[in-house]
Design an enzyme around this catalytic site. Structure first.
Site, PDB file in Angstrom:
ATOM      1  N   LYS A  55       0.844  -1.205   0.000  1.00 13.05           N
ATOM      2  CA  LYS A  55       0.000   0.000   0.000  1.00 13.05           C
ATOM      3  C   LYS A  55       0.874   1.247   0.000  1.00 13.05           C
ATOM      4  CE  LYS A  55      -3.856  -2.492   1.951  1.00 13.05           C
ATOM      5  NZ  LYS A  55      -4.587  -2.969   3.118  1.00 13.05           N
TER       6      LYS A  55
ATOM      7  N   ASP B 121     -11.471   2.230   3.454  1.00 11.36           N
ATOM      8  CA  ASP B 121     -11.761   0.802   3.278  1.00 11.36           C
ATOM      9  C   ASP B 121     -13.271   0.573   3.135  1.00 11.36           C
ATOM     10  OD1 ASP B 121      -9.627  -0.937   3.097  1.00 11.36           O
ATOM     11  OD2 ASP B 121      -9.246  -0.966   5.255  1.00 11.36           O
TER      12      ASP B 121
ATOM     13  N   GLN C  15      -4.881  -1.883   9.258  1.00 15.25           N
ATOM     14  CA  GLN C  15      -4.737  -3.197   8.631  1.00 15.25           C
ATOM     15  C   GLN C  15      -5.348  -4.284   9.526  1.00 15.25           C
ATOM     16  OE1 GLN C  15      -3.366  -3.698   5.454  1.00 15.25           O
ATOM     17  NE2 GLN C  15      -4.168  -5.754   5.738  1.00 15.25           N
TER      18      GLN C  15
END
Ligand code: NDP
Length: 284
Positions: A52, A119, A96
């Site tokens: 990322k 997200d 994460q």
């Protein structure tokens, strides 16, 4: 023999689009910023976070990483998020997953400001996806839709079977397919006659988490088979689809690795760009 859908290629095209738009934003003095939080030292999470960060650099974003120890408390994690929520130079915040067991994942997701939840995991963003009026797309299912679009595969009116009903893949994938006018069936571990249902799919999406779960006898001739699964066995990656046998029956198929996986990061970049535009009141 199926045509292989190349996730690296499609993801590169998404990232190029994002990079071009970012360059234009930079001319206005705006640099999209993404903060990535990782708790503990799970090797797979480490790889995802590194990828990322690399993607952010490639498209021209500013990025920050917060590496917190395994024994981080909820209070400590929430205070990091609180600071990031209030920072003007940070447009997207990503924590994460999975988190270590002592941390409450849902509470962490809930703590991220809705307009920085790139997200799209927060209840508010999930609700918007349900309604079909969303700012951020859930990255992995959005990656699936982007691949279908890139390969000009029609979705409207098709029967799409999604195996898996998780909040991050199965349910939102089904919802995006529905918004594109597919007729959608969602299957799960309690589904009866799974094989018969799968055999009726024009588009079969596997998000099960079991290597080689979808075999050729579950696939209709000419079906489009999308393999979301990522299963690590002895350090090697396998999808949920028994690729070699299914490839002979399908019209299109995504490989693992190199299929849906690379798309997820491309769509995260797209969401972060969108967040930056929203924060600066820039129209699409
Ligand atoms: P979950 O474990 O949360 O969900 C798995 C789903 O599969 C559940 O709904 C479960 O049903 C269903 N399932 C399990 N066994 C069966 C069975 N025998 N028959 C039918 N359905 C079954 O996984 P995720 O959704 O998070 O992830 C799915 C896969 O996708 C994983 O391999 C994961 O690594 C991968 N993944 C890939 C990403 C990418 O970027 N490409 C991103 C995210 C995930 P039930 O609900 O009844 O338990």
């Amino acid at each position: 023999m199926a045509e292989r859908m190349d996730g690296k290629l499609v993801s590169a095209s998404v990232k190029q689009r994002v990079a071009d738009e970012t360059a234009k934003l930079k001319e206005k003095g705006i640099t999209p910023g993404l903060a990535v939080i990782i708790v503990g030292d799970d090797p797979a999470s480490r790889v995802y976070v590194n990828n990322k960060k690399k993607a952010c650099a490639a498209v021209g974003f500013y990025s920050e990483e917060y590496t917190l120890p395994e024994n981080t408390t909820m209070e400590q994690l929430l205070s990091v998020i609180e600071v990031l929520n209030s920072r003007e130079d940070i447009d997207g915040i990503l924590c994460q997953l999975p988190l270590p067991e002592h941390l409450d994942e849902q509470a962490v997701i809930d703590a991220i400001a809705v307009d920085k939840d790139v997200d799209a995991f927060s209840p508010a963003n999930v609700g918007k996806i349900m309604i079909g009026n969303y700012d951020f797309l859930p990255c992995t299912p959005a990656g699936v839709m982007e691949m279908l679009k890139y390969y000009s595969i029609p979705v409207a009116g098709k029967h799409c079977v999604v195996i898996g009903r998780s909040n991050i893949v199965g349910k939102p994938a089904a919802m995006l397919m529905l918004h594109e006018n597919a007729t959608v069936t969602i299957c799960h571990s309690k589904t009866q006659n799974l094989k018969d249902i799968c055999k009726t799919a024009d588009i079969l999406v596997a998000a099960v988490g079991k290597a080689g779960f979808v075999t050729a006898d579950m696939v209709k001739d000419g079906a489009v088979v999308i393999d979301v699964g990522i299963n690590r066995i002895d350090g090697k990656l396998y999808g949920d689809v028994a690729f070699d046998e299914v490839e002979k029956k399908a019209s299109f198929i995504t490989p693992v690795p190199g299929g849906v996986g690379p798309m997820t990061i491309g769509m995260l970049m797209q969401n972060t760009l969108k967040a930056a535009k929203l924060h600066h009141n820039i129209e699409e």
